[in-house]
Design a protein around this motif. Structure first.
Motif, mmCIF file in Angstrom:
data_model
loop_
_atom_site.group_PDB
_atom_site.id
_atom_site.type_symbol
_atom_site.label_atom_id
_atom_site.label_comp_id
_atom_site.label_asym_id
_atom_site.label_seq_id
_atom_site.Cartn_x
_atom_site.Cartn_y
_atom_site.Cartn_z
ATOM 1 N N ALA A 198 0.876 -1.136 -0.062
ATOM 2 C CA ALA A 198 -0.010 0.199 -0.018
ATOM 3 C C ALA A 198 0.948 1.468 0.180
ATOM 4 O O ALA A 198 0.536 2.124 -0.659
ATOM 5 C CB ALA A 198 -0.969 0.028 1.275
ATOM 6 N N TYR A 199 1.877 1.329 0.677
ATOM 7 C CA TYR A 199 3.033 2.298 0.729
ATOM 8 C C TYR A 199 3.338 2.449 -0.586
ATOM 9 O O TYR A 199 3.592 3.854 -1.152
ATOM 10 C CB TYR A 199 3.934 2.046 1.545
ATOM 11 C CG TYR A 199 5.362 2.671 1.753
ATOM 12 C CD1 TYR A 199 5.107 4.046 2.342
ATOM 13 C CD2 TYR A 199 6.419 2.200 1.194
ATOM 14 C CE1 TYR A 199 6.502 4.542 2.656
ATOM 15 C CE2 TYR A 199 7.606 3.116 1.356
ATOM 16 C CZ TYR A 199 7.760 4.151 1.903
ATOM 17 O OH TYR A 199 8.765 4.986 2.086
ATOM 18 N N GLU A 200 3.958 1.592 -1.259
ATOM 19 C CA GLU A 200 4.393 1.741 -2.657
ATOM 20 C C GLU A 200 3.378 2.441 -3.739
ATOM 21 O O GLU A 200 3.599 3.281 -4.438
ATOM 22 C CB GLU A 200 5.109 0.369 -3.276
ATOM 23 C CG GLU A 200 6.358 0.052 -2.451
ATOM 24 C CD GLU A 200 7.506 0.973 -2.843
ATOM 25 O OE1 GLU A 200 7.627 1.339 -4.043
ATOM 26 O OE2 GLU A 200 8.303 1.215 -1.800
ATOM 27 N N GLU A 201 1.956 1.781 -3.499
ATOM 28 C CA GLU A 201 1.224 1.880 -4.473
ATOM 29 C C GLU A 201 0.814 3.661 -4.293
ATOM 30 O O GLU A 201 0.432 4.219 -5.247
ATOM 31 C CB GLU A 201 0.118 1.180 -4.318
ATOM 32 C CG GLU A 201 0.256 -0.349 -4.992
ATOM 33 C CD GLU A 201 -0.362 -1.328 -4.334
ATOM 34 O OE1 GLU A 201 -0.550 -2.392 -4.781
ATOM 35 O OE2 GLU A 201 -0.950 -1.305 -3.059
ATOM 36 N N THR A 202 0.889 3.944 -2.923
ATOM 37 C CA THR A 202 0.313 5.263 -2.622
ATOM 38 C C THR A 202 1.421 6.237 -3.334
ATOM 39 O O THR A 202 1.314 7.439 -3.772
ATOM 40 C CB THR A 202 0.201 5.548 -1.161
ATOM 41 O OG1 THR A 202 -0.489 4.873 -0.840
ATOM 42 C CG2 THR A 202 -0.288 7.042 -1.015
ATOM 43 N N LEU A 203 2.808 5.860 -3.142
ATOM 44 C CA LEU A 203 3.850 6.549 -3.814
ATOM 45 C C LEU A 203 3.786 6.603 -5.230
ATOM 46 O O LEU A 203 4.050 7.805 -5.903
ATOM 47 C CB LEU A 203 5.118 6.137 -3.297
ATOM 48 C CG LEU A 203 5.693 6.309 -1.852
ATOM 49 C CD1 LEU A 203 6.856 5.468 -1.528
ATOM 50 C CD2 LEU A 203 5.909 7.740 -1.429
ATOM 51 N N ALA A 204 3.218 5.649 -5.813
ATOM 52 C CA ALA A 204 3.128 5.629 -7.307
ATOM 53 C C ALA A 204 1.948 6.456 -7.676
ATOM 54 O O ALA A 204 2.289 7.440 -8.820
ATOM 55 C CB ALA A 204 2.853 4.252 -7.672
ATOM 56 N N VAL A 205 0.922 6.670 -7.002
ATOM 57 C CA VAL A 205 -0.214 7.724 -7.275
ATOM 58 C C VAL A 205 0.702 8.971 -7.475
ATOM 59 O O VAL A 205 0.499 10.089 -8.114
ATOM 60 C CB VAL A 205 -1.275 7.490 -6.161
ATOM 61 C CG1 VAL A 205 -2.139 8.752 -6.576
ATOM 62 C CG2 VAL A 205 -2.013 6.348 -6.568
ATOM 63 N N ALA A 206 1.345 9.421 -6.002
ATOM 64 C CA ALA A 206 1.918 10.772 -5.860
ATOM 65 C C ALA A 206 2.897 10.916 -7.039
ATOM 66 O O ALA A 206 2.956 11.940 -7.358
ATOM 67 C CB ALA A 206 2.688 10.747 -4.418
ATOM 68 N N ALA A 207 3.773 10.006 -7.281
ATOM 69 C CA ALA A 207 4.486 10.328 -8.518
ATOM 70 C C ALA A 207 3.807 10.836 -10.017
ATOM 71 O O ALA A 207 4.421 11.528 -10.465
ATOM 72 C CB ALA A 207 5.527 9.112 -8.891
ATOM 73 N N ILE A 208 3.038 9.966 -10.170
ATOM 74 C CA ILE A 208 2.276 9.963 -11.528
ATOM 75 C C ILE A 208 1.478 11.542 -11.338
ATOM 76 O O ILE A 208 1.340 12.261 -12.362
ATOM 77 C CB ILE A 208 1.307 8.810 -11.774
ATOM 78 C CG1 ILE A 208 1.814 7.653 -12.091
ATOM 79 C CG2 ILE A 208 0.340 9.202 -12.822
ATOM 80 C CD1 ILE A 208 1.217 6.457 -11.749
ATOM 81 N N VAL A 209 0.929 11.790 -10.255
ATOM 82 C CA VAL A 209 0.083 12.997 -10.003
ATOM 83 C C VAL A 209 0.874 14.199 -9.836
ATOM 84 O O VAL A 209 0.889 15.127 -10.845
ATOM 85 C CB VAL A 209 -0.806 12.884 -9.344
ATOM 86 C CG1 VAL A 209 -1.564 14.410 -8.962
ATOM 87 C CG2 VAL A 209 -1.937 11.991 -9.505
#
Length: 332
Positions: A207-218
């Motif tokens: 979940a931590y990694e996926e949240t960071l992925a959203v942040a990076a993309i946005v």
């Protein structure tokens, strides 16, 4: 695909393990084995996944998979690389060789079961030019509808400009990008060994990694630079729905936000990301729907995995919407 022939349930989150790739990365494996005490393991480099029996399971036996899909009411399933075998640390040539062998094998497997199985491609992300070439080969020659990468491909963030040629190629190919984290390693992050307790590297760590992925993309402007890119993130995008209000406030208040991000707002880009619904809980799904909407949600199970939701169908009334969305995402 016509309405009369469209599958009732499309599962976009299902990993495959291929016997033919054992040892294909040399000393790094993969290696399927059993300890002296009879405990099965799957080794990649120094990392061992203990207690998971791949042999004879849906991961490796397609007949067992199809029977389990029938029992779960899943009509079409998208097979993807095992996140343990991304091999982000291999030399680029070795990673490219492994990706080609893996993709060839997976394409051959699903080709024998058309209408039930599709496949997505592994990429040698150490070398972006090689990744672009393999993505083109996988989509155009092997008929794969999309590609899979890690949340931190070869140590990069997803907004790293080095990845832009790959994103441009995917837009040109009209192929979606699937993002799924890999385990955090045998010791967890160097600065936080607490994540090695209670399997938190798999539960909270993903979940931590996926949240960071959203942040990076946005926040990193990926969708500003590549407005035609479709990105699908696993497990509902981690905790992004829960912290979306804080993310939106940060866009309004923090100095790093670009003009486009400030003008359009966090939600504008967040709602352009696709998410699978493998979140284990109806209230979590309701939160995801509330913040991300339903237009880009797709059904996912992590089929046959330790946390599989294959028989649960938590989508409920969303089922037809998720299937129609998956058909759009996969260009069916």
């Amino acid at each position: 695909m016509s309405e009369s022939t469209a599958p009732k349930i499309i599962d976009v989150h299902a990993h495959a393990v291929l016997e033919l790739t054992e040892g294909a990365a040399g000393a790094a494996g993969p290696e399927l084995g059993t300890t002296d005490d009879g405990v099965p393991f799957y080794r990649v480099g120094d990392y061992r996944l203990m207690g998971v029996k791949y042999a004879g399971s849906p991961f490796m036996d397609v007949d067992v998979r199809l029977a389990a899909m029938d029992a779960a009411g899943i009509d079409l399933q998208v097979l993807s690389p095992n996140p343990i075998t991304y091999f982000n640390d291999l030399p680029a040539d070795a990673a490219a060789d492994f990706a080609r062998k893996h993709n060839d094998g997976l394409a051959e497997l699903v080709g024998k079961h058309k209408g039930r199985l599709l496949a997505t491609a592994q990429l040698p992300v150490q070398d972006i030019a090689a990744s672009v070439a393999e993505a083109r080969r996988a989509v155009r020659d092997l008929g794969m509808p999309g590609v899979y990468i890690d949340t931190d491909p070869a140590g990069r963030t997803l907004d790293d400009p080095e990845l832009d040629p790959l994103y441009e190629a995917l837009v040109d190919l009209d192929a979606p990008l699937f993002v799924h984290p890999s385990p955090l390693g045998k010791n967890g992050p160097a600065d936080d060994p607490r994540l090695r307790r209670f399997d938190l590297d798999l539960t909270f760590g993903f979940a931590y990694e996926e949240t960071l992925a959203v942040a990076a993309i946005v926040f990193g402007g990926v969708l500003e630079r590549h407005p035609g890119l479709d990105v699908c993130i696993s497990h509902g995008g981690g905790a992004a729905a829960f912290v979306s209000g804080r993310f939106a406030r940060a866009v309004e208040k923090r100095p790093w936000a670009t003009k486009a991000l400030r003008d359009n707002g966090f939600d504008h880009y967040y709602k352009r990301i696709w998410f699978d619904t493998h979140v284990h809980d109806e209230e979590s799904l309701e939160l995801l729907v509330k913040h991300a909407g339903t237009e880009r949600l797709v059904f996912g199970t992590n089929f046959a995995g330790w946390d599989s939701g294959a028989g649960e169908h938590p989508a409920g009334d969303l089922g037809p919407t998720l299937t129609a969305n998956a058909a759009r995402l996969l260009r069916l």
